[in-house]
Design a protein around this motif. Structure first.
Motif, PDB file in Angstrom:
ATOM      1  N   GLU B  59       0.831  -1.250  -0.177  1.00  0.00           N
ATOM      2  CA  GLU B  59       0.061   0.083  -0.054  1.00  0.00           C
ATOM      3  C   GLU B  59       0.964   1.315   0.049  1.00  0.00           C
ATOM      4  OE1 GLU B  59      -3.622  -0.231   1.898  1.00  0.00           O
ATOM      5  OE2 GLU B  59      -3.174   1.475   2.973  1.00  0.00           O
ATOM      6  N   ALA B  60       0.644   2.008  -0.819  1.00  0.00           N
ATOM      7  CA  ALA B  60       1.682   3.314  -1.039  1.00  0.00           C
ATOM      8  C   ALA B  60       0.858   4.413  -1.199  1.00  0.00           C
ATOM      9  CB  ALA B  60       2.669   3.073  -2.008  1.00  0.00           C
ATOM     10  N   PHE B  61       1.206   5.589  -1.049  1.00  0.00           N
ATOM     11  CA  PHE B  61       0.829   6.885  -1.115  1.00  0.00           C
ATOM     12  C   PHE B  61       1.968   7.762  -1.599  1.00  0.00           C
ATOM     13  CE2 PHE B  61      -2.304   4.829   1.269  1.00  0.00           C
ATOM     14  CZ  PHE B  61      -3.574   5.303   1.059  1.00  0.00           C
ATOM     15  N   GLU B  62       2.199   7.931  -2.984  1.00  0.00           N
ATOM     16  CA  GLU B  62       3.301   8.724  -3.215  1.00  0.00           C
ATOM     17  C   GLU B  62       3.113  10.128  -2.730  1.00  0.00           C
ATOM     18  OE1 GLU B  62       4.480   8.095  -7.121  1.00  0.00           O
ATOM     19  OE2 GLU B  62       5.782   9.890  -7.168  1.00  0.00           O
ATOM     20  N   GLU B  63       4.044  10.798  -2.336  1.00  0.00           N
ATOM     21  CA  GLU B  63       4.256  12.181  -1.973  1.00  0.00           C
ATOM     22  C   GLU B  63       3.823  13.049  -3.048  1.00  0.00           C
ATOM     23  OE1 GLU B  63       7.276  14.546   1.009  1.00  0.00           O
ATOM     24  OE2 GLU B  63       7.983  12.808   0.036  1.00  0.00           O
ATOM     25  N   THR B  64       3.192  14.286  -2.525  1.00  0.00           N
ATOM     26  CA  THR B  64       2.826  15.114  -3.333  1.00  0.00           C
ATOM     27  C   THR B  64       4.125  15.995  -4.042  1.00  0.00           C
ATOM     28  OG1 THR B  64       0.814  15.553  -2.446  1.00  0.00           O
ATOM     29  CG2 THR B  64       1.501  17.274  -3.973  1.00  0.00           C
ATOM     30  N   PRO B  65       4.389  16.087  -5.033  1.00  0.00           N
ATOM     31  CA  PRO B  65       5.760  16.920  -5.554  1.00  0.00           C
ATOM     32  C   PRO B  65       5.521  18.076  -5.099  1.00  0.00           C
ATOM     33  CG  PRO B  65       4.864  15.440  -7.501  1.00  0.00           C
ATOM     34  CD  PRO B  65       3.859  15.531  -6.279  1.00  0.00           C
ATOM     35  N   MET B  66       6.687  18.808  -4.912  1.00  0.00           N
ATOM     36  CA  MET B  66       6.652  20.117  -4.185  1.00  0.00           C
ATOM     37  C   MET B  66       6.083  21.007  -5.217  1.00  0.00           C
ATOM     38  SD  MET B  66       6.869  22.171  -1.830  1.00  0.00           S
ATOM     39  CE  MET B  66       8.058  21.846  -0.218  1.00  0.00           C
ATOM     40  N   LEU B  67       6.750  20.972  -6.308  1.00  0.00           N
ATOM     41  CA  LEU B  67       6.170  22.032  -7.544  1.00  0.00           C
ATOM     42  C   LEU B  67       4.742  21.890  -7.780  1.00  0.00           C
ATOM     43  CD1 LEU B  67       7.093  23.995  -9.504  1.00  0.00           C
ATOM     44  CD2 LEU B  67       7.313  22.083 -10.991  1.00  0.00           C
ATOM     45  N   VAL B  68       4.348  20.390  -7.784  1.00  0.00           N
ATOM     46  CA  VAL B  68       2.796  20.494  -7.926  1.00  0.00           C
ATOM     47  C   VAL B  68       2.190  21.132  -7.041  1.00  0.00           C
ATOM     48  CG1 VAL B  68       0.917  18.802  -8.412  1.00  0.00           C
ATOM     49  CG2 VAL B  68       3.172  18.571  -9.468  1.00  0.00           C
ATOM     50  N   ALA B  69       2.396  20.942  -5.860  1.00  0.00           N
ATOM     51  CA  ALA B  69       1.843  21.539  -4.429  1.00  0.00           C
ATOM     52  C   ALA B  69       1.684  23.105  -4.538  1.00  0.00           C
ATOM     53  CB  ALA B  69       2.263  21.020  -3.346  1.00  0.00           C
ATOM     54  N   GLY B 453       2.843   6.261 -15.485  1.00  0.00           N
ATOM     55  CA  GLY B 453       3.572   7.541 -14.651  1.00  0.00           C
ATOM     56  C   GLY B 453       2.528   8.335 -13.994  1.00  0.00           C
ATOM     57  N   PHE B 454       1.250   7.810 -13.715  1.00  0.00           N
ATOM     58  CA  PHE B 454       0.397   8.651 -12.794  1.00  0.00           C
ATOM     59  C   PHE B 454       0.611   8.221 -11.360  1.00  0.00           C
ATOM     60  CE2 PHE B 454      -2.100   7.868 -16.777  1.00  0.00           C
ATOM     61  CZ  PHE B 454      -2.494   9.134 -17.070  1.00  0.00           C
ATOM     62  N   ILE B 455       0.257   9.052 -10.566  1.00  0.00           N
ATOM     63  CA  ILE B 455       0.277   8.931  -9.076  1.00  0.00           C
ATOM     64  C   ILE B 455      -1.174   8.304  -8.758  1.00  0.00           C
ATOM     65  CG2 ILE B 455       0.347   9.951  -6.809  1.00  0.00           C
ATOM     66  CD1 ILE B 455       2.289  11.764  -7.816  1.00  0.00           C
ATOM     67  N   ILE B 456      -0.981   7.047  -8.321  1.00  0.00           N
ATOM     68  CA  ILE B 456      -2.046   6.336  -7.915  1.00  0.00           C
ATOM     69  C   ILE B 456      -2.081   5.866  -6.515  1.00  0.00           C
ATOM     70  CG2 ILE B 456      -3.223   3.775  -8.261  1.00  0.00           C
ATOM     71  CD1 ILE B 456      -3.244   5.585 -10.761  1.00  0.00           C
ATOM     72  N   TYR B 457      -3.134   6.198  -5.768  1.00  0.00           N
ATOM     73  CA  TYR B 457      -2.998   5.860  -4.173  1.00  0.00           C
ATOM     74  C   TYR B 457      -3.648   4.560  -3.977  1.00  0.00           C
ATOM     75  CZ  TYR B 457      -2.214  10.571  -2.456  1.00  0.00           C
ATOM     76  OH  TYR B 457      -1.728  11.810  -1.989  1.00  0.00           O
ATOM     77  N   GLY B 458      -3.306   4.105  -2.942  1.00  0.00           N
ATOM     78  CA  GLY B 458      -3.997   2.965  -2.345  1.00  0.00           C
ATOM     79  C   GLY B 458      -3.303   1.535  -2.410  1.00  0.00           C
ATOM     80  N   ASN B 459      -3.972   0.703  -2.007  1.00  0.00           N
ATOM     81  CA  ASN B 459      -3.617  -1.000  -2.102  1.00  0.00           C
ATOM     82  C   ASN B 459      -3.665  -1.558  -3.224  1.00  0.00           C
ATOM     83  OD1 ASN B 459      -3.672  -3.810  -1.753  1.00  0.00           O
ATOM     84  ND2 ASN B 459      -3.473  -3.120   0.332  1.00  0.00           N
ATOM     85  N   GLU B 460      -2.646  -2.245  -3.705  1.00  0.00           N
ATOM     86  CA  GLU B 460      -2.794  -2.833  -5.274  1.00  0.00           C
ATOM     87  C   GLU B 460      -3.792  -3.878  -5.439  1.00  0.00           C
ATOM     88  OE1 GLU B 460       1.002  -4.533  -6.037  1.00  0.00           O
ATOM     89  OE2 GLU B 460       0.398  -6.477  -5.233  1.00  0.00           O
ATOM     90  N   ASP B 461      -4.439  -4.303  -4.408  1.00  0.00           N
ATOM     91  CA  ASP B 461      -5.582  -5.016  -4.563  1.00  0.00           C
ATOM     92  C   ASP B 461      -6.904  -4.310  -4.231  1.00  0.00           C
ATOM     93  OD1 ASP B 461      -4.186  -7.338  -4.981  1.00  0.00           O
ATOM     94  OD2 ASP B 461      -3.836  -7.926  -2.883  1.00  0.00           O
ATOM     95  N   LEU B 543       2.380   4.044   3.902  1.00  0.00           N
ATOM     96  CA  LEU B 543       1.299   4.738   4.589  1.00  0.00           C
ATOM     97  C   LEU B 543       1.812   5.286   6.049  1.00  0.00           C
ATOM     98  CD1 LEU B 543      -1.413   5.699   4.393  1.00  0.00           C
ATOM     99  CD2 LEU B 543      -2.128   3.739   5.563  1.00  0.00           C
ATOM    100  N   LEU B 544       2.542   4.601   6.707  1.00  0.00           N
ATOM    101  CA  LEU B 544       2.938   4.898   7.995  1.00  0.00           C
ATOM    102  C   LEU B 544       3.701   6.235   8.246  1.00  0.00           C
ATOM    103  CD1 LEU B 544       3.919   1.740   9.809  1.00  0.00           C
ATOM    104  CD2 LEU B 544       1.769   2.742  10.132  1.00  0.00           C
ATOM    105  N   ASP B 545       4.314   6.465   7.083  1.00  0.00           N
ATOM    106  CA  ASP B 545       5.163   7.699   6.962  1.00  0.00           C
ATOM    107  C   ASP B 545       4.685   8.892   6.426  1.00  0.00           C
ATOM    108  OD1 ASP B 545       7.055   6.016   8.199  1.00  0.00           O
ATOM    109  OD2 ASP B 545       8.500   6.169   6.493  1.00  0.00           O
ATOM    110  N   ARG B 546       3.339   8.677   6.103  1.00  0.00           N
ATOM    111  CA  ARG B 546       2.683   9.838   5.814  1.00  0.00           C
ATOM    112  C   ARG B 546       2.348  11.037   6.664  1.00  0.00           C
ATOM    113  NH1 ARG B 546      -2.818   9.499   3.311  1.00  0.00           N
ATOM    114  NH2 ARG B 546      -2.888  11.106   1.730  1.00  0.00           N
ATOM    115  N   PRO B 547       2.787  12.232   6.289  1.00  0.00           N
ATOM    116  CA  PRO B 547       2.571  12.960   7.070  1.00  0.00           C
ATOM    117  C   PRO B 547       1.277  13.538   7.191  1.00  0.00           C
ATOM    118  CG  PRO B 547       3.616  13.850   5.101  1.00  0.00           C
ATOM    119  CD  PRO B 547       3.344  12.505   5.003  1.00  0.00           C
TER     120      PRO B 547
END
Ligand SMILES: Cc1ncc(COP(=O)(O)O)c(C=O)c1O
Lengths: 80, 558
Positions: B59-69, B453-461, B543-547
C-alpha cells in the motif's frame, strides 16, 4: 523544428498555463482581466529591467574596476 | 522483511490460528513492528508486520511533488482572488446575483453565507460543476447512457438538449461484481418474486413486515460471512447510523478512523459516546489512543470506559486503501476492546471467494465483533447487513431503530441479493468467476496506470483506484475530456478530499472486459499527456510515514 510543431508547442504551453493558473475555468471577461493584468505586469517588469539593468551593470562594472584595477589611480585622484 | 519472522522463530512464538502471533514475545511487543520503514524498504514500500500478514500488503501513497503543490496553491489563489472580486460585484449589484442570499429582513442578523464552504461553492465549485451529478438514463453496468446537458450561464443552470450520449464506458459505479444488469438470472428471479410478493411491505420487521424471504436472506448472509447470525436492513447508511447508537452510549469510547464514511461518523455522534479519531490506518496512533483510554479512563471521573469500540472500514472509498485488519485485531485483543468493521466496499470485492477483507487476510470472522456491510455495491441491490454473534443480533433485532421503525426490505431487492450472493458462492451453478475477474482487472488497471506514470493511491488489490489530479482546473478538464472520449469518470475535490489532493476515482468492475479497460487506459493516457498529469517520480512512501498535520484526536465532551 518547423513552424507547425512550434505553433503546436506554443499552444500546448498556453494550455498548461491556463490549467495551472485556472484561467481555463474563467469566463471570457475574467480572462480578459486576468490576461491584461498579467501582460501589464510583464511589460512593466521588462520596462523596468530595460531602464535599470544597464545602469546597475555600469555601476557594478565600475565598482569592480575600482576594486581590482584602477584603485591606485582613484586614491591618487582623491589625495590630489 | 525476514527480520520479524526470524525473531519470532527464535523466540519460539507460535502463531495462532488467526495469524496473530502471541503477545508473549517481548522483542516485538504485541507482534507487530513499529514502522518497519528502514531505508531499504523505502523504495520497496512493502510493509510486512511480523507474522501478522499472510500476504504481501502493498500500500503506497506517493508524496505530492513540491512543485505541483505550489502550483496547486497558485491556482487556488487566483480563483480565490477572482472569487472575492465576483462577491464584491454581486454585493454592489454590478453582476446578477444567482446564489442564495439572506432575505431583506435578515440582513442585520448573523450572515449565513459567508463561511468558506459557501464561498467555495459559489466561486470555485460552480465553475466545474458540470463534471458532477450527471444524469444517466440506463442501467449503470459496464456501459451507461448519459443525458446530454448544456449550460448557458456558466453552470448556474443546466438545460437538457434531449440527446443521449450512448455507450459511455462506466468507470464510476460501485458495480464491483457487475450485478447491476437489466437481464440475467438475478433480474429474472427478482421479477418472479415481484409478481409473487409485490414491491412494498408496508410494515417494519418487528411488526408484520417479516417475510420468509427476509429470513432466507439472513441465513444466507450469515452463511456467506461465516458468522453465527446476521440481520438485514433496508438502507446501508441507516445500518451504520442507527446501529452504532444501539451498541454504545454515554460512558463508552469510540475510536474512529479519520477517513470513515459519513454514516459511521453520524452513528458515532448520535450514540453520545466520546469519540476519538486516529490517523488513517495508522496503528501507532490507534494504539496510543487505546493505551491512553485504558490508563486514564473517562475524563474527570477517571472511571474506566464501559466499552471501547473501534470503527474501521474494509476499503476506504476515497483513498483506495485496505484496513490493516490483522494489526487492528491484534490491538483489539490486547486491549480488550470491540471492533466494528464496515465492509461496504470490500464485501464481494476482496478475498479469493469474495467474502471481504476478513477472508483477504485469512482471518477468522469470529475476531470481528460487528461485521457490517451493504448490498448496494457488489450485489447491485440496496440495503445493509450486520453479522456477528447470535446474542448481538438478537439484541439488535429488539433495540435497533432501523429494526423497530424502518420498513423492511422490498422482496424483489431481497431476491436480487439472494441470487447474486448465491452466484458469488457458486451455488446456483452459474459461477462465472466474477471475483477473480475483478481481481485481475484491478491488478491490470493499476499496473498499467502506474507504468504510465500517474500517481495512484491505495492498495494494489483495491478495486477503487484514485488517480491524483491536484490542480482545480484539471478536475474540470479531466472530467470533460474523458466524457468527450466517451468514458465516464468520477472526479473528487474538496470537501471530500483535502483541498490540494483532488483526484479522479475509477471503480473497477468484473463487467469490464479487457477491451474496455484498454480503451479506457488509452484515453486516460492521452488525457494524461494533454493535461500533464503524469506526476509520478516513483518515490513511494509507506502509509505509516505519511505526514498528517491534523491533530491526533479531538474529544467530544458535554
Ligand atoms: C463505507 C460505507 N458505509 C456505508 C455506506 C452507505 O451505504 P448505502 O449506500 O447502502 O446506504 C457507504 C456508501 O457509500 C459506504 O461507503
Amino acid at each position: 523544428m518547423d513552424i507547425k510543431s512550434m505553433k503546436n508547442y506554443l499552444y500546448w504551453l498556453y494550455c498548461q498555463f491556463e490549467l495551472i493558473t485556472c484561467s481555463y475555468l474563467m469566463e471570457p471577461w475574467e480572462k480578459l482581466l486576468f490576461y491584461s493584468f498579467n501582460i501589464t505586469m510583464l511589460v512593466m517588469v521588462l520596462y523596468i529591467a530595460y531602464i535599470f539593468v544597464p545602469v546597475h551593470i555600469t555601476m557594478a562594472f565600475q565598482f569592480f574596476l575600482h576594486l581590482f584595477g584602477n584603485q591606485h589611480e582613484n586614491t591618487v585622484s582623491i589625495v590630489k | 522483511m525476514e527480520r520479524p519472522e526470524r525473531a519470532g522463530a527464535a523466540l519460539g512464538a507460535q502463531p495462532r490460528a488467526n495469524g496473530c502471533s502471541g503477545a508473549a514475545h517481548g522483542a516485538l511487543r504485541n507482534g507487530y513492528v513499529r514502522g518497519l520503514a528502514a531505508p531499504d524498504t523505502q523504495l520497496n514500500h512493502i510493509v510486512h508486520n511480523g507474522g501478522l500478514y499472510k500476504r504481501p500488503f502493498n500500500e503506497a501513497f506517493e508524496e505530492t511533488p513540491m512543485l505541483v503543490a505550489v502550483l496547486t496553491y497558485v491556482g487556488y489563489g487566483v480563483l480565490t482572488l477572482f472569487g472575492y472580486l465576483r462577491d464584491f460585484m454581486r454585493q454592489w449589484k454590478i453582476e446578477k446575483c444567482q446564489n442564495a442570499t439572506e432575505r431583506e429582513e435578515q440582513k442585520d442578523f448573523v450572515p449565513l453565507y459567508q463561511d468558506f464552504e459557501n464561498f467555495y461553492n459559489r466561486n470555485l465549485y460552480m465553475r466545474i460543476r458540470d463534471s458532477w451529478n450527471r444524469p444517466i438514463c440506463s442501467v449503470p453496468g459496464a456501459k451507461v447512457d448519459m443525458m446530454e446537458r448544456v449550460s448557458h450561464d456558466y453552470n448556474w443552470t443546466f438545460t437538457y438538449t434531449g440527446r443521449v450520449i450512448k455507450d459511455i464506458i462506466n468507470m464510476g459505479s460501485y458495480n464491483y461484481l457487475g450485478f447491476a444488469q437489466k437481464a440475467g438470472t438475478c433480474q429474472e428471479a427478482a421479477a418472479k418474486v415481484l409478481s409473487q410478493y409485490g414491491a412494498g411491505v408496508c410494515s417494519t420487521r418487528q411488526e408484520m413486515g417479516n417475510l420468509d424471504k427476509h429470513e432466507e436472506l439472513e441465513k444466507l448472509v450469515a452463511r456467506f460471512l461465516g458468522v453465527e447470525s446476521a440481520m438485514a436492513y433496508g438502507m446501508g447508511f441507516a445500518t451504520n447510523s442507527m446501529n452504532i447508537p444501539a451498541l454504545v452510549g454515554k460512558g463508552c469510547l469510540i475510536l474512529s478512523d479519520e477517513l470513515n464514511h459519513a454514516s459511521l461518523v453520524l452513528g458515532a455522534r448520535l450514540s453520545g459516546a466520546t469519540i476519538r479519531i486516529f490517523k488513517h490506518n495508522n496503528m501507532q496512533s490507534l494504539e496510543k489512543l487505546l493505551k491512553d483510554a485504558i490508563v486514564h479512563g473517562q475524563p474527570r471521573t477517571r472511571r474506566p470506559w464501559k466499552k471501547i469500540l473501534i470503527l474501521v472500514e474494509g476499503i476506504y472509498s476515497m483513498e483506495g486503501s485496505i484496513v490493516r485488519l490483522p494489526e487492528v485485531i491484534a490491538l483489539k485483543k490486547k486491549y480488550k476492546s470491540y471492533l466494528y468493521l464496515d465492509e461496504a466496499h470490500s464485501i464481494g470485492a476482496l478475498g479469493p471467494s469474495g467474502r471481504g477483507v476478513v477472508e483477504y487476510f485469512g482471518l477468522s470472522p469470529e475476531d470481528v465483533d460487528v461485521m457490517m456491510g451493504t448490498f448496494t455495491k457488489s450485489f447491485g441491490a440496496a440495503g445493509g447487513y450486520i453479522g456477528g454473534k447470535k446474542e448481538l443480533i438478537d439484541y439488535l433485532r429488539t433495540y435497533s431503530h432501523s429494526a423497530v421503525y424502518a420498513t423492511s426490505l422490498s422482496p424483489p431487492v431481497v431476491e436480487q441479493i439472494i441470487t447474486s450472493m448465491k452466484c458469488i458462492m457458486g451455488e446456483d451453478g452459474t459461477n462465472v468467476a466474477r471475483v477473480q475477474q475483478l481481481a485481475e482487472n484491478t491488478r491490470y488497471f493499476r499496473r498499467r496506470l502506474k507504468e504510465m506514470g500517474f500517481i495512484i493511491y491505495g492498495n494494489e488489490d483495491s478495486p477503487v483506484v484514485p488517480l491524483m489530479l491536484y490542480m482545480p482546473a484539471k478536475i474540470g478538464a479531466f472530467g470533460r475530456e474523458m466524457l468527450k472520449r466517451n468514458i465516464g469518470v468520477v472526479v473528487v475535490g474538496f470537501p471530500a478530499t483535502p483541498i490540494i489532493e483532488s483526484r479522479a476515482r475509477f471503480c473497477l468492475s468484473a463487467a469490464h472486459t479487457k477491451e474496455m479497460l484498454d480503451t479506457a487506459l488509452k484515453e486516460i493516457n492521452e488525457v494524461g499527456d494533454l493535461l500533464q498529469l503524469k506526476y509520478s517520480r516513483h518515490r513511494l512512501v509507506p502509509l505509516l510515514d505519511r505526514p498528517f498535520d491534523e491533530t491526533t484526536y479531538e474529544e467530544t465532551e458535554d
